[in-house]
Structure formats: C-alpha cells, structure tokens
Design a protein around this motif. Structure first.
Motif, PDB file in Angstrom:
ATOM      1  N   GLU A 113       0.815  -1.212   0.000  1.00 30.81           N
ATOM      2  CA  GLU A 113       0.000   0.000   0.000  1.00 30.81           C
ATOM      3  C   GLU A 113       0.850   1.263   0.000  1.00 30.81           C
ATOM      4  O   GLU A 113       0.369   2.333  -0.366  1.00 30.81           O
ATOM      5  N   PRO A 138       3.505   2.077  -5.568  1.00 30.48           N
ATOM      6  CA  PRO A 138       2.714   1.663  -6.726  1.00 30.48           C
ATOM      7  C   PRO A 138       2.640   0.151  -6.835  1.00 30.48           C
ATOM      8  O   PRO A 138       3.531  -0.574  -6.391  1.00 30.48           O
ATOM      9  N   ARG A 167     -11.796  -4.198  -9.569  1.00 31.51           N
ATOM     10  CA  ARG A 167     -11.757  -2.772  -9.264  1.00 31.51           C
ATOM     11  C   ARG A 167     -11.873  -2.532  -7.758  1.00 31.51           C
ATOM     12  O   ARG A 167     -11.181  -1.698  -7.186  1.00 31.51           O
ATOM     13  N   GLY A 187      -4.468  -0.316  -3.704  1.00 33.23           N
ATOM     14  CA  GLY A 187      -3.872   0.997  -3.925  1.00 33.23           C
ATOM     15  C   GLY A 187      -3.799   1.284  -5.409  1.00 33.23           C
ATOM     16  O   GLY A 187      -4.344   0.539  -6.231  1.00 33.23           O
ATOM     17  N   PRO A 188      -3.142   2.380  -5.810  1.00 33.98           N
ATOM     18  CA  PRO A 188      -3.050   2.727  -7.225  1.00 33.98           C
ATOM     19  C   PRO A 188      -2.177   1.739  -7.990  1.00 33.98           C
ATOM     20  O   PRO A 188      -1.133   1.312  -7.514  1.00 33.98           O
ATOM     21  N   VAL A 189      -2.627   1.404  -9.190  1.00 30.02           N
ATOM     22  CA  VAL A 189      -1.887   0.473 -10.050  1.00 30.02           C
ATOM     23  C   VAL A 189      -1.000   1.273 -10.990  1.00 30.02           C
ATOM     24  O   VAL A 189      -1.463   2.203 -11.669  1.00 30.02           O
ATOM     25  N   ARG A 190       0.264   0.912 -11.047  1.00 32.13           N
ATOM     26  CA  ARG A 190       1.209   1.605 -11.937  1.00 32.13           C
ATOM     27  C   ARG A 190       1.538   0.789 -13.176  1.00 32.13           C
ATOM     28  O   ARG A 190       1.755   1.351 -14.253  1.00 32.13           O
ATOM     29  N   GLN A 223      -6.349   0.614 -18.419  1.00 35.80           N
ATOM     30  CA  GLN A 223      -5.720   1.906 -18.158  1.00 35.80           C
ATOM     31  C   GLN A 223      -6.741   2.964 -17.765  1.00 35.80           C
ATOM     32  O   GLN A 223      -6.421   3.915 -17.043  1.00 35.80           O
ATOM     33  N   TRP A 253      -7.269   2.925 -13.906  1.00 37.14           N
ATOM     34  CA  TRP A 253      -6.206   3.519 -13.110  1.00 37.14           C
ATOM     35  C   TRP A 253      -5.412   4.487 -13.986  1.00 37.14           C
ATOM     36  O   TRP A 253      -4.448   4.101 -14.663  1.00 37.14           O
ATOM     37  N   ALA A 263      -1.645   4.337 -15.343  1.00 35.93           N
ATOM     38  CA  ALA A 263      -1.116   2.975 -15.393  1.00 35.93           C
ATOM     39  C   ALA A 263      -0.528   2.692 -16.764  1.00 35.93           C
ATOM     40  O   ALA A 263      -1.059   3.130 -17.788  1.00 35.93           O
TER      41      ALA A 263
END
Length: 442
Positions: free
Chosen positions: A317, A320, A338, A343-346, A366, A369, A372
């Motif tokens: 967390e 990325p 989803r 956390g945010p997906v890079r 994409q 996120w 991404a």
C-alpha cells in the motif's frame, strides 16, 4: 513468503494411540468400529471410531510386560527418540478398556482366549483394567501373561489440525482380531460396535458419523481384500509420513483439508496457526473472491473460481502496484478487481504471449487507473514496486512471460510448466491455488 498472522497461544498436543482391528468376513476384510456415547459436551458425540485414546504417563510401566518388541526398536519404528513402546502399550490397553479385546500371550506365546474364562472373572478383569495402567500390569502378572505388542503393525501417523480446541499426535496400528475373544463395548465411552467392510463404513449411504481421520483411514483400508494383505503392507512400510490436515472455509462450511488436496499448501501459508485469518484459508475459490495471500500479494479469483484465470495485485500500500493478468473486460471478476485494488496500479502486466488481443486486454484497464502503463518488459528486466521487486523471467521466444517477486520468491505464471532455475519457492498459477515450487519439479 511471509503471511501476516496474529500472535496466538499454541495449543498443547497430547500423544495418543489407536488400534484398528481387522478380520476377514464372507465378502472381504472387515474393520471394527465403536460408536461413542452421546454426550452434550463432546463434538464427536455419536461418532464411529477405532479403539484408542491418550498415552498415559504410566504406560511406560507396561514395557516389561511387552512381548517381542523393546523400546529401542519401537522408537526406531515410530521415529521418536524414546518412548515408542508407550504407544504400543497404550493401544493394547485402550483396546481392552473400550472394546474388551486384549492382545496378550501366555507362556507358550499363544494369544489368550478370553471367551474361555468364566464371565464373572472376565468382567472383574475388565473392571480392574479400567481403573488404570497399574491394574492391567497386576492382571498380567497374576495370569502370567505378556502384552502381545508384536502382533501390532504401525500403520499411520496423524496430527490434529492447528486451530482445533484439542490436538492429538496419534499413531495408528493395525492388528488381526485375536481368536477366542468377542468385542464388548464398555457401555460408557462406547455403546455399540460394528464390523463393516471399510468401503461400506466410509460410504455416505451408510450414514455413519465419522471424523475426518476415520473416514480417510477407512478409504485407505478399502484397498485391501484380506486382513493379512493389510498387515503385510503395514509391516513393509519403510517411511511413515505425517498426516496433518488443515482447517479452511468453503461452500460447505469449515472443514479439514487433507495433505493431498490442491489447497493444502496455500492454507498452510496464509493460516499457519489455524486461527481462521478472516476466512483467507479456503479449500474452494468463488468467482471474484479477493484473498490477501501475503503482505505483498492479493489474488482475485477468475470467473471459473478454482479454475481461474486469476489476477494478482503485487506490491504494498505504500507504493505503486503491478496488476498481473487483469480479468477480461465484462467478466464477473472484473467488477471485483476494481474493488479489490489495495492501492493505485502503476503497471499492467500479462503472462500471455504478446498478441493484439492480449495487448488490448491490458490497455482496457488503463481507464480504471489513470497513469497505469500497459507494459511488456524485456526478459531479465526488473520492476521496482512499493517495497518489492518484480523480475521478468526469460523464456523461449514468444513464450508466456513469468514474473518473480524477489522478496517472497514467488513466481507468477500463466503456464502449467513454470520456468526452472528461477529460485522460486512458491508458484502463483493462473489457475488453482498457490503451491510450493518443489512440487512442480520432476
């Protein structure tokens, strides 16, 4: 791989011994089962079991009355430093107390025929033996008998799953029913006895209440046509594996999962103490089910449940994330994906060969996120994640990619044949449960 687990107080483990009595019937080998008395405080109330119980500290005093086996040889057979003969003696004692069957030999090495004794005398002997180990010792000394432990063969080793309120380390023995004796339940702990073919006893149609270990043992015994075949098999065993089931949840509620089941290794990883871990230990995966496999790995099961294909969030967390093999657009698992993101997906990654369809599947995500990247990293390239490093495992040209999470030595693979020589300890497959890499090696 390190799965987070709360601090728990280890439950004490008691040693126990069980004696499986065999005989040949008209239709094949039969096994003795005793039905336990109905008790409100006993989770196994009314269950059918084999004779057996806890090894008593006084069972060691029976060593000098045991025929054909000393403690050194018994301990070697059971794989313990000492006290192996305690288990044999306890198995004989418990069988006499619960079933009224005594494995004892006279001076001529003949099994005693209890049926030839006056009923009153036999009842008195039984009552005396039930008072404790010392009473059985005195009985044998008075009659000039020795415990015929050499008639028992070591058959299996079971350990109660972690998380159970009571745990037992139990050695199972087999022996052929001695002639000249009858089974007589004690009327307190056991109230009925049955001689059944193992397959019949284990059948759901028979409707017996059976503990997991009893059912599994019956299924194993069903492979023998005659009692002497089973005895020969047990005596020839060179290595005795430990069978320790593990508790897990699924559609049928919580149950014991045995060592040969697909989910067994994963359960031990996510719930080594058997505490439940909020339902993370599963024996079946439902579509879209999100499971935190470790501090760095979260799996979302595909529409096929156990059959996948699964998606994996990798990273922590604090930084990325990478999403490996995101669920196809429009699938039931897509909505769960989803919601499950920690956390945010890079990075959006795929273990599939790079094709237009595979690329399109990554590009679709994409929009979920922003920022991404749908990446197709080169072999041996490394991706720095939040507190983790993904390494691209090289393979043949056009072959599916595989990713190694270096910190946890976990290999994410979409193929049934993981790449060798990666140093992986765990395999995270596209379908099924996590398993140890050693299982995939030839």
């Amino acid at each position: 791989m390190n799965a987070p687990s709360p601090t728990t107080t280890p439950r004490p483990i008691r040693t126990a011994a069980t004696l499986i009595l065999l005989r040949d019937g008209a239709d094949g080998m039969e096994v003795l089962l005793l039905r336990r008395a109905d008790k409100t405080d006993d989770q196994n109330s009314g269950a059918c079991v084999f004779p057996g119980g806890v090894v008593d500290t006084h069972d060691r005093s029976l060593h000098r009355m045991c025929r054909g086996l000393d403690d050194r040889r018994a301990s070697e057979r059971l794989g313990v430093a000492e006290g192996g003969l305690d288990y044999y003696a306890a198995a004989v004692r418990e069988c006499f107390e619960e079933a009224g069957v005594l494995f004892a030999s006279d001076a001529g090495d003949r099994l005693v025929a209890l049926d030839q004794l006056p009923p009153g005398r036999l009842a008195a002997m039984r009552h005396a033996a039930e008072q404790g180990t010392d009473a059985l010792l005195a009985l044998c000394e008075a009659e000039g008998w020795q415990l015929a432990v050499d008639r028992l063969a070591y058959f299996s080793h079971w350990l109660t799953p972690p998380g159970m309120p009571r745990r037992f380390d139990t050695r199972f023995f087999v022996a052929q029913m001695p002639p000249g004796q009858r089974v007589q339940p004690d009327g307190r702990e056991t109230v009925e006895h049955l001689w059944l073919r193992p397959a019949e006893a284990a059948s759901a149609r028979r409707g017996l209440k059976l503990m997991n270990v009893t059912r599994r043992t019956l299924e194993q015994l069903a492979g023998f046509a005659r009692a002497d075949e089973c005895m020969a098999y047990a005596r020839a065993l060179a290595r005795m594996p430990l069978n320790m089931p593990r508790l897990a949840d699924g559609p049928g509620g919580r149950r014991a999962v045995n060592i040969d089941e697909a989910a067994y290794e994963e359960i031990g990883l996510v719930d080594p103490d058997g505490t439940g871990h909020g339902g993370r230990a599963r024996y079946a995966l439902s579509p879209g089910l999100a499971t935190q496999l470790s501090a760095r790995i979260r799996r979302v099961a595909g529409d096929g449940g156990d059959a996948g294909p699964h998606s994996y969030f990798v990273g922590s967390e604090e930084g990325p994330l990478a999403l490996i093999d995101p669920a196809p657009p429009g699938s039931a698992a897509a909505d769960a994906l989803r919601a499950a993101a920690p956390g945010p997906v890079r990075w959006l990654l795929s273990t599939a060969p790079r094709t237009p369809a595979a690329a399109e599947a990554l590009t679709h995500w994409q929009s979920a996120w922003p920022g991404a990247s749908a990446a197709w990293p080169a072999p041996r390239e490394s991706i720095a994640l939040g507190g983790a490093t993904l390494k691209v495992v090289p393979g043949a040209e056009g072959a599916p990619r595989q990713f190694l999470l270096a910190e946890e030595r976990t290999l994410f693979t979409g193929t049934a044949d993981p790449a060798p020589g990666t140093g992986a300890e765990w395999i995270a497959p596209a379908r099924g449960f996590l398993f140890r890499a050693s299982r995939a090696q030839p």
